[in-house]
Design a protein around this motif. Structure first.
Motif, short mmCIF file in Angstrom:
data_model
loop_
_atom_site.label_atom_id
_atom_site.label_comp_id
_atom_site.label_asym_id
_atom_site.label_seq_id
_atom_site.Cartn_x
_atom_site.Cartn_y
_atom_site.Cartn_z
N GLY A 178 0.79 -1.21 0.00
CA GLY A 178 0.00 0.00 0.00
C GLY A 178 0.83 1.26 0.00
O GLY A 178 0.34 2.33 -0.36
N ALA A 179 2.09 1.16 0.40
CA ALA A 179 2.95 2.35 0.45
C ALA A 179 3.23 2.86 -0.96
O ALA A 179 3.47 2.06 -1.88
N PRO A 180 3.23 4.16 -1.17
CA PRO A 180 3.53 4.71 -2.50
C PRO A 180 5.00 4.51 -2.85
O PRO A 180 5.85 4.34 -1.96
N PRO A 181 5.33 4.49 -4.14
CA PRO A 181 6.73 4.34 -4.54
C PRO A 181 7.57 5.54 -4.13
O PRO A 181 7.05 6.65 -3.94
N ASP A 209 -3.09 5.89 -21.93
CA ASP A 209 -3.54 6.20 -20.58
C ASP A 209 -2.67 5.55 -19.50
O ASP A 209 -2.81 5.86 -18.32
N LEU A 210 -1.80 4.62 -19.91
CA LEU A 210 -0.97 3.90 -18.95
C LEU A 210 0.46 4.42 -19.00
O LEU A 210 1.10 4.41 -20.04
N LYS A 211 0.95 4.89 -17.88
CA LYS A 211 2.32 5.36 -17.77
C LYS A 211 3.11 4.39 -16.89
O LYS A 211 2.56 3.83 -15.92
N LEU A 212 4.37 4.20 -17.21
CA LEU A 212 5.16 3.23 -16.47
C LEU A 212 5.17 3.51 -14.96
O LEU A 212 5.07 2.58 -14.16
N PRO A 213 5.27 4.78 -14.51
CA PRO A 213 5.23 5.01 -13.06
C PRO A 213 3.96 4.53 -12.37
O PRO A 213 3.96 4.32 -11.16
N PHE A 220 2.46 -4.44 -8.25
CA PHE A 220 2.59 -4.33 -9.70
C PHE A 220 4.05 -4.22 -10.13
O PHE A 220 4.43 -4.75 -11.18
N TYR A 221 4.87 -3.56 -9.33
CA TYR A 221 6.27 -3.36 -9.70
C TYR A 221 7.00 -4.69 -9.84
O TYR A 221 7.72 -4.92 -10.81
N GLN A 226 9.05 -9.08 -13.51
CA GLN A 226 9.14 -10.50 -13.83
C GLN A 226 8.54 -10.80 -15.19
O GLN A 226 9.03 -11.67 -15.91
N GLN A 227 7.49 -10.06 -15.55
CA GLN A 227 6.90 -10.24 -16.87
C GLN A 227 7.86 -9.82 -17.97
O GLN A 227 7.95 -10.46 -19.03
#
Length: 333
Positions: A178-181, A209-213, A220-221, A226-227
């Motif tokens: 839950g902590a932000p990056p 609409d999707l940005k890497l950050p 998700f990171y 891994q993907q």
């Protein structure tokens, strides 16, 4: 949604691991006042007795890093080893596990690497790939499996439906996020991954609409790194593999793990792993299964004196929380 009346999964597992240590490792629990922790020097006691020696040798032989909290009863690294390392030399049972995960015909398991005694092992651990696919390896010296580079908790390779496939396994136990990056890490992450993440070269759909950050939030990171590793291993046909997918394994009771943490992704759904699949060019490249559903049928089908199954049943009582039929009951006569 998580029912607020349900006991917190972490609290439940702390109590269970405390009871296990008290019963089976009397006098070893209680590090820093926590009954579910062992002294760091006693981390091997956190493993199934049948793999303690061989795990120590395997990690040493391959210069693999133990996680900082490997002596903690809730260690996901240790949990992964307890479930999967005994199967490294049991390809028949491992094949049934893979079949449970991906469906279809029973696969033929293929060697991943040699074990400490030179025998073929059909599971590898803390896998980072054969090359610096993700711009992460140090400029000098060798990368360390399990530390400072993207590592899959485990890897299996097999022949299925006429082609060689690989699964990179991400293993979770009591984690939740839950902590932000951290903003200070964003520039380096963009440098490493921006050109590897999105189609046509990466596994993520090209979407304005999707940005890497948006994916720098856990879990998700970890998943998209891994993907990307899977995608590059597939593109280069590492060790002859023709398809590489990510298999995520976590207890069904750990509902907090599935929260959508990234603010930008919350509009897409309320389950992190279902949302993540929608971001992929091929959603079938990511498989999410519960530990309970994968392992409970296998445990129910092995002989009553099977040491692997008996240890898991005693150590990880959450397996019994969700009823799962045995494989023999699911298979028509």
């Amino acid at each position: 949604m998580t029912d607020p009346r349900e006991p917190h999964f972490v609290a439940q597992e702390r109590a269970r691991q405390s009871a296990f240590f008290e019963a089976y490792l009397p006098g070893e629990g209680g590090f820093e006042g926590s009954a579910y922790r062992l002294a760091p020097a006693n981390r091997l006691s956190n493993l199934n007795p049948g793999i303690r020696n061989i795990a120590a040798r395997y990690f040493s032989d391959n210069a693999i890093a133990w996680h900082q909290h490997a002596a903690h009863g809730l260690s996901s690294q240790v949990c992964c080893l307890n479930f999967l390392m005994p199967l490294a030399t049991r390809p028949e049972l491992l094949a049934r596990l893979v079949q449970q995960a991906i469906g279809g015909e029973l696969p033929e398991m293929l060697e991943v690497e040699k074990g400490p005694d030179g025998e073929p092992w059909f599971v590898g651990f803390e896998w980072i790939g054969r090359k610096d696919y993700l711009n992460e390896w140090p400029r000098t010296g060798s990368p360390k499996r399990g530390a400072n580079v993207t590592s899959a908790d485990a890897i299996v390779r097999f022949r299925h439906a006429g082609r060689v496939e690989t699964l990179l396994i991400e293993w979770k136990y009591t984690e939740s996020y839950g902590a932000p990056p951290e903003p200070k890490r964003e520039a380096e992450r963009l440098r490493r991954y921006q050109n590897l993440a999105f189609a046509p070269f990466g596994p993520l759909r090209s979407n304005a609409d999707l940005k890497l950050p948006d994916l720098f939030w856990e879990p998700f990171y970890q998943l998209f790194r891994q993907q990307m590793l899977a995608s590059r291993m597939q593109a280069t046909k590492e060790d002859g593999t023709e398809r590489v997918r990510v298999l995520h394994i976590a207890p069904a009771g750990n509902r907090r793990l599935s929260r959508v943490t990234s603010l930008a992704l919350r509009a897409l759904g309320d389950n992190a792993f279902s949302v993540y699949r929608t971001l992929l060019v091929d959603p079938e490249d990511f498989i999410s299964r519960s530990t309970d559903a994968l392992f409970s049928p296998l445990i129910a089908d092995v002989p009553a004196d099977d040491s692997w199954a008996n240890y898991l049943s005693k150590r990880y009582a959450f397996l019994a929380d969700t009823a799962a039929p045995s494989i023999s009951k699911m298979t028509p006569p």
